[in-house]
Design a protein around this motif. Structure first.
Motif, mmCIF file in Angstrom:
data_model
loop_
_atom_site.group_PDB
_atom_site.id
_atom_site.type_symbol
_atom_site.label_atom_id
_atom_site.label_comp_id
_atom_site.label_asym_id
_atom_site.label_seq_id
_atom_site.Cartn_x
_atom_site.Cartn_y
_atom_site.Cartn_z
ATOM 1 N N MET A 1 0.835 -1.184 0.000
ATOM 2 C CA MET A 1 0.000 0.000 0.000
ATOM 3 C C MET A 1 0.875 1.240 0.000
ATOM 4 N N SER A 2 0.352 2.271 -0.585
ATOM 5 C CA SER A 2 1.100 3.513 -0.602
ATOM 6 C C SER A 2 0.902 4.266 0.708
ATOM 7 N N THR A 3 1.657 5.316 0.866
ATOM 8 C CA THR A 3 1.565 6.119 2.075
ATOM 9 C C THR A 3 0.181 6.740 2.218
ATOM 10 N N ALA A 4 -0.394 7.190 1.117
ATOM 11 C CA ALA A 4 -1.721 7.809 1.169
ATOM 12 C C ALA A 4 -2.786 6.807 1.594
ATOM 13 N N SER A 5 -2.720 5.594 1.073
ATOM 14 C CA SER A 5 -3.724 4.605 1.453
ATOM 15 C C SER A 5 -3.520 4.137 2.894
ATOM 16 N N THR A 6 -2.277 4.095 3.361
ATOM 17 C CA THR A 6 -2.033 3.759 4.759
ATOM 18 C C THR A 6 -2.583 4.849 5.668
ATOM 19 N N LEU A 7 -2.412 6.100 5.301
ATOM 20 C CA LEU A 7 -2.956 7.211 6.073
ATOM 21 C C LEU A 7 -4.477 7.170 6.085
ATOM 22 N N LEU A 8 -5.085 6.898 4.947
ATOM 23 C CA LEU A 8 -6.536 6.787 4.871
ATOM 24 C C LEU A 8 -7.031 5.624 5.733
ATOM 25 N N ASN A 9 -6.326 4.514 5.701
ATOM 26 C CA ASN A 9 -6.706 3.368 6.524
ATOM 27 C C ASN A 9 -6.538 3.684 8.008
ATOM 28 N N ALA A 10 -5.557 4.490 8.379
ATOM 29 C CA ALA A 10 -5.394 4.900 9.778
ATOM 30 C C ALA A 10 -6.556 5.781 10.221
ATOM 31 N N ILE A 11 -7.028 6.643 9.352
ATOM 32 C CA ILE A 11 -8.190 7.474 9.678
ATOM 33 C C ILE A 11 -9.429 6.597 9.841
ATOM 34 N N ILE A 12 -9.580 5.618 8.955
ATOM 35 C CA ILE A 12 -10.692 4.678 9.075
ATOM 36 C C ILE A 12 -10.585 3.893 10.379
ATOM 37 N N ALA A 13 -9.359 3.564 10.803
ATOM 38 C CA ALA A 13 -9.159 2.824 12.050
ATOM 39 C C ALA A 13 -9.641 3.609 13.256
ATOM 40 N N ILE A 14 -9.564 4.914 13.203
ATOM 41 C CA ILE A 14 -10.044 5.737 14.313
ATOM 42 C C ILE A 14 -11.569 5.814 14.306
ATOM 43 N N ILE A 15 -12.165 5.877 13.129
ATOM 44 C CA ILE A 15 -13.614 6.019 13.012
ATOM 45 C C ILE A 15 -14.325 4.667 13.146
ATOM 46 N N LEU A 16 -13.854 3.656 12.404
ATOM 47 C CA LEU A 16 -14.491 2.339 12.394
ATOM 48 C C LEU A 16 -13.404 1.260 12.366
ATOM 49 N N PRO A 17 -12.894 0.902 13.539
ATOM 50 C CA PRO A 17 -11.736 0.013 13.623
ATOM 51 C C PRO A 17 -11.866 -1.335 12.888
ATOM 52 N N PRO A 18 -12.991 -2.059 12.987
ATOM 53 C CA PRO A 18 -13.049 -3.345 12.282
ATOM 54 C C PRO A 18 -12.908 -3.225 10.763
ATOM 55 N N LEU A 19 -13.419 -2.151 10.197
ATOM 56 C CA LEU A 19 -13.280 -1.954 8.752
ATOM 57 C C LEU A 19 -11.818 -1.785 8.355
#
Length: 62
Positions: A1-19
């Motif tokens: 994954m690229s840095t941008a997608s990792t950052l987006l996934n980290a934001i998703i982890a804060i909002i909806l961790p299982p996703l």
């Protein structure tokens, strides 16, 4: 994954961790562990999701 997608996934982890765990690791044991952690206590679910997002080998480009 690229840095941008990792950052987006980290934001998703804060909002909806299982996703975020599902995106980073797929449907497996870690996904169900994160669901349980999120149900019982939201903060441990978020911390576990962030750990999975930043530690998995699936984050490296192929």
């Amino acid at each position: 994954m690229s840095t941008a997608s990792t950052l987006l996934n980290a934001i998703i982890a804060i909002i909806l961790p299982p996703l975020a765990v599902f995106i980073a690791d797929g449907l497996g044991g870690t996904f169900f562990i994160d669901i349980l952690l999120t149900i019982f206590a939201w903060i441990p679910g978020v911390l576990f999701a962030l750990y999975i997002v930043f530690s998995r080998k699936s984050n490296t480009q192929v």
